[in-house]
Design a protein around this motif. Sequence first.
Motif, PDB file in Angstrom:
ATOM      1  N   ALA A   1       0.842  -1.209   0.000  1.00 57.66           N
ATOM      2  CA  ALA A   1       0.000   0.000   0.000  1.00 57.66           C
ATOM      3  C   ALA A   1       0.871   1.251   0.000  1.00 57.66           C
ATOM      4  O   ALA A   1       0.625   2.215  -0.739  1.00 57.66           O
ATOM      5  CB  ALA A   1      -0.916  -0.002   1.220  1.00 57.66           C
ATOM      6  N   CYS A   2       1.917   1.237   0.816  1.00 56.73           N
ATOM      7  CA  CYS A   2       2.795   2.406   0.924  1.00 56.73           C
ATOM      8  C   CYS A   2       3.506   2.655  -0.417  1.00 56.73           C
ATOM      9  O   CYS A   2       3.539   3.794  -0.904  1.00 56.73           O
ATOM     10  CB  CYS A   2       3.801   2.139   2.044  1.00 56.73           C
ATOM     11  N   GLN A   3       4.019   1.600  -1.034  1.00 60.41           N
ATOM     12  CA  GLN A   3       4.738   1.781  -2.308  1.00 60.41           C
ATOM     13  C   GLN A   3       3.791   2.162  -3.446  1.00 60.41           C
ATOM     14  O   GLN A   3       4.167   2.945  -4.324  1.00 60.41           O
ATOM     15  CB  GLN A   3       5.522   0.511  -2.678  1.00 60.41           C
ATOM     16  N   LEU A   4       2.557   1.621  -3.424  1.00 61.13           N
ATOM     17  CA  LEU A   4       1.580   2.015  -4.451  1.00 61.13           C
ATOM     18  C   LEU A   4       1.255   3.493  -4.319  1.00 61.13           C
ATOM     19  O   LEU A   4       1.146   4.218  -5.315  1.00 61.13           O
ATOM     20  CB  LEU A   4       0.288   1.204  -4.305  1.00 61.13           C
ATOM     21  N   SER A   5       1.115   3.952  -3.071  1.00 58.88           N
ATOM     22  CA  SER A   5       0.704   5.350  -2.909  1.00 58.88           C
ATOM     23  C   SER A   5       1.849   6.314  -3.211  1.00 58.88           C
ATOM     24  O   SER A   5       1.634   7.498  -3.412  1.00 58.88           O
ATOM     25  CB  SER A   5       0.100   5.596  -1.523  1.00 58.88           C
ATOM     26  N   ARG A   6       3.090   5.792  -3.257  1.00 63.71           N
ATOM     27  CA  ARG A   6       4.235   6.642  -3.635  1.00 63.71           C
ATOM     28  C   ARG A   6       4.500   6.614  -5.139  1.00 63.71           C
ATOM     29  O   ARG A   6       5.273   7.420  -5.645  1.00 63.71           O
ATOM     30  CB  ARG A   6       5.512   6.083  -2.988  1.00 63.71           C
ATOM     31  N   HIS A   7       3.930   5.622  -5.831  1.00 62.94           N
ATOM     32  CA  HIS A   7       4.287   5.406  -7.238  1.00 62.94           C
ATOM     33  C   HIS A   7       3.779   6.564  -8.096  1.00 62.94           C
ATOM     34  O   HIS A   7       2.591   6.886  -8.067  1.00 62.94           O
ATOM     35  CB  HIS A   7       3.680   4.089  -7.724  1.00 62.94           C
TER      36      HIS A   7
ATOM     37  N   ARG B   1      -2.735   8.675  -8.039  1.00 66.43           N
ATOM     38  CA  ARG B   1      -4.121   9.174  -8.078  1.00 66.43           C
ATOM     39  C   ARG B   1      -5.169   8.067  -8.058  1.00 66.43           C
ATOM     40  O   ARG B   1      -6.348   8.333  -8.049  1.00 66.43           O
ATOM     41  CB  ARG B   1      -4.332  10.028  -9.331  1.00 66.43           C
ATOM     42  N   HIS B   2      -4.728   6.821  -8.067  1.00 64.38           N
ATOM     43  CA  HIS B   2      -5.698   5.722  -8.062  1.00 64.38           C
ATOM     44  C   HIS B   2      -6.223   5.494  -6.640  1.00 64.38           C
ATOM     45  O   HIS B   2      -5.482   5.605  -5.670  1.00 64.38           O
ATOM     46  CB  HIS B   2      -5.042   4.440  -8.581  1.00 64.38           C
ATOM     47  N   SER B   3      -7.517   5.138  -6.556  1.00 68.19           N
ATOM     48  CA  SER B   3      -8.074   4.892  -5.221  1.00 68.19           C
ATOM     49  C   SER B   3      -7.656   3.495  -4.756  1.00 68.19           C
ATOM     50  O   SER B   3      -7.522   2.568  -5.555  1.00 68.19           O
ATOM     51  CB  SER B   3      -9.595   5.016  -5.250  1.00 68.19           C
ATOM     52  N   LEU B   4      -7.420   3.398  -3.451  1.00 67.71           N
ATOM     53  CA  LEU B   4      -6.836   2.170  -2.892  1.00 67.71           C
ATOM     54  C   LEU B   4      -7.521   1.845  -1.577  1.00 67.71           C
ATOM     55  O   LEU B   4      -7.731   2.734  -0.750  1.00 67.71           O
ATOM     56  CB  LEU B   4      -5.340   2.435  -2.666  1.00 67.71           C
ATOM     57  N   VAL B   5      -7.871   0.571  -1.381  1.00 69.70           N
ATOM     58  CA  VAL B   5      -8.427   0.155  -0.090  1.00 69.70           C
ATOM     59  C   VAL B   5      -7.650  -1.064   0.405  1.00 69.70           C
ATOM     60  O   VAL B   5      -7.276  -1.944  -0.372  1.00 69.70           O
ATOM     61  CB  VAL B   5      -9.953  -0.130  -0.186  1.00 69.70           C
ATOM     62  N   ILE B   6      -7.388  -1.070   1.720  1.00 71.20           N
ATOM     63  CA  ILE B   6      -6.707  -2.208   2.358  1.00 71.20           C
ATOM     64  C   ILE B   6      -7.723  -2.857   3.290  1.00 71.20           C
ATOM     65  O   ILE B   6      -8.254  -2.186   4.190  1.00 71.20           O
ATOM     66  CB  ILE B   6      -5.506  -1.736   3.214  1.00 71.20           C
ATOM     67  N   LEU B   7      -7.988  -4.140   3.078  1.00 70.62           N
ATOM     68  CA  LEU B   7      -8.973  -4.847   3.896  1.00 70.62           C
ATOM     69  C   LEU B   7      -8.266  -5.796   4.861  1.00 70.62           C
ATOM     70  O   LEU B   7      -7.338  -6.506   4.462  1.00 70.62           O
ATOM     71  CB  LEU B   7      -9.918  -5.664   3.006  1.00 70.62           C
ATOM     72  N   GLU B   8      -8.715  -5.810   6.094  1.00 73.97           N
ATOM     73  CA  GLU B   8      -8.093  -6.671   7.107  1.00 73.97           C
ATOM     74  C   GLU B   8      -9.176  -7.321   7.953  1.00 73.97           C
ATOM     75  O   GLU B   8     -10.036  -6.635   8.489  1.00 73.97           O
ATOM     76  CB  GLU B   8      -7.137  -5.835   7.975  1.00 73.97           C
TER      77      GLU B   8
END
Length: 384
Positions: free
Chosen positions: A23-29, A34-41
Amino acid sequence: MTSELDHFDICIVGAGVVGLAIACQLSRHPLLRRHSLVILERESGFGQHTSSRNSEVIHAGIYYPQHSLKARLCVRGKHLLYEHCSRHDVAFQRTGKLIVAQTTQAGELEQIADKAAANGVEDLRWLDFRALQELEPAVRGHTALLSPSTGIIDSHRYMESLLHLAQQAGAHYAPYTVVDAVEPTATAYQVQCRIGGNTEQESYRFTADSLINCAGLEAQSLASRIAGLPATCIPSLYLCKGDYFSYTGRSPFRHLIYPVPEKHITGLGIHGTLDLSGQLRFGPDANYVETLNYTIDPHKNIHFAQAIAPYFPDINANRLVPAYAGIRPKLVPAGAAAADFSIQEYSAFKLPGLIQLFGIESPGLTASLAIGEHVAELVCDYLG
Ligand SMILES: Cc1cc2nc3c(=O)[nH]c(=O)nc-3n(C[C@H](O)[C@H](O)[C@H](O)COP(=O)(O)OP(=O)(O)OC[C@H]3O[C@@H](n4cnc5c(N)ncnc54)[C@H](O)[C@@H]3O)c2cc1C
């Protein structure tokens, strides 16, 4: 895309250290920012499984076969991790590690040194008997290798920093959310979840363009609930438990102390690691199990003491107290040569944008940011 459902561009299943680092690396890429991202746990918070049941060692990248994902991602991940810790106020220490050989093991230690060099670990130093005695008087060995770039980390604080950075960049985080099934549609993945703790649960469906399965010990189970994914794409899972015992009182060591791994055993052999408060613990051992069970037989202290005695003759079995256990998600059964990490994408199976991670055992914590970089590139090839 099904218009009445919520939609996220990218969905990560599992907030262990790997899901959070992705998630961290995707949000830095630059192309994915600008893509929306959700992390499910599924649990109430992040990192409650393997990511909080390990040695918290930042590995140098010594033991893995040349060119393997484990070797490449560990060496790259180590550098990224030290940099991340310094920049984001995550506690760590470059303790250094000794791999200690007894008289008959000098040849094996040389092979380890060669493997390390092939992996780009170039800072190892040889210690003879006298130098070893000076550095670690309580340790017995014929020769040793010192790995100065091995260290320890506060893994909880590390995961917290990853989540914080991803959320700052706009990622959504949903604890208490279990993914039950995934259905590919013509243009996206429809994700079926249950939201809520153990009591009141609601079902919720949404769509995602890209789905990343990093559910750790549950990755195979989740994969089996992705419609259209051939069973041949799902590797077998073997659970391999590792127990730890704390060593009460003051630590006799200043470095992490590892034996030369014996050929017939799984893992690196029962070794001594320190945490950031200076507490010494020994482990993990390696036993294949059928179910997830983290209890420890306290009588195993005798077996631990026997395994430790060759490199620490003053070991006192009464000071070994059960601490905790972790379970490795292995891809091969007992006795087989260790498998590499498996990071799969499925465009060849008409499931583009689906990425699954299997067998992320050690050095998954060390490699996490490099795994994140690698997965971000795969997602970028699809969405970017
Ligand atoms: C004994 C032991 C010692 C180790 N020591 C080290 C070490 O010193 N250094 C090192 O670099 N590595 C070490 N490792 C490896 C490291 O701990 C792992 O590689 C890493 O923690 C794996 O993280 P993960 O995110 O893949 O898995 P996990 O931490 O297990 O996270 C997976 C997450 O997915 C969630 N989940 C599962 N199914 C679902 C679902 N259906 N819906 C929603 N969420 C779901 C789970 O609740 C969990 O939080 C060790 C491992 C073990 C077992």
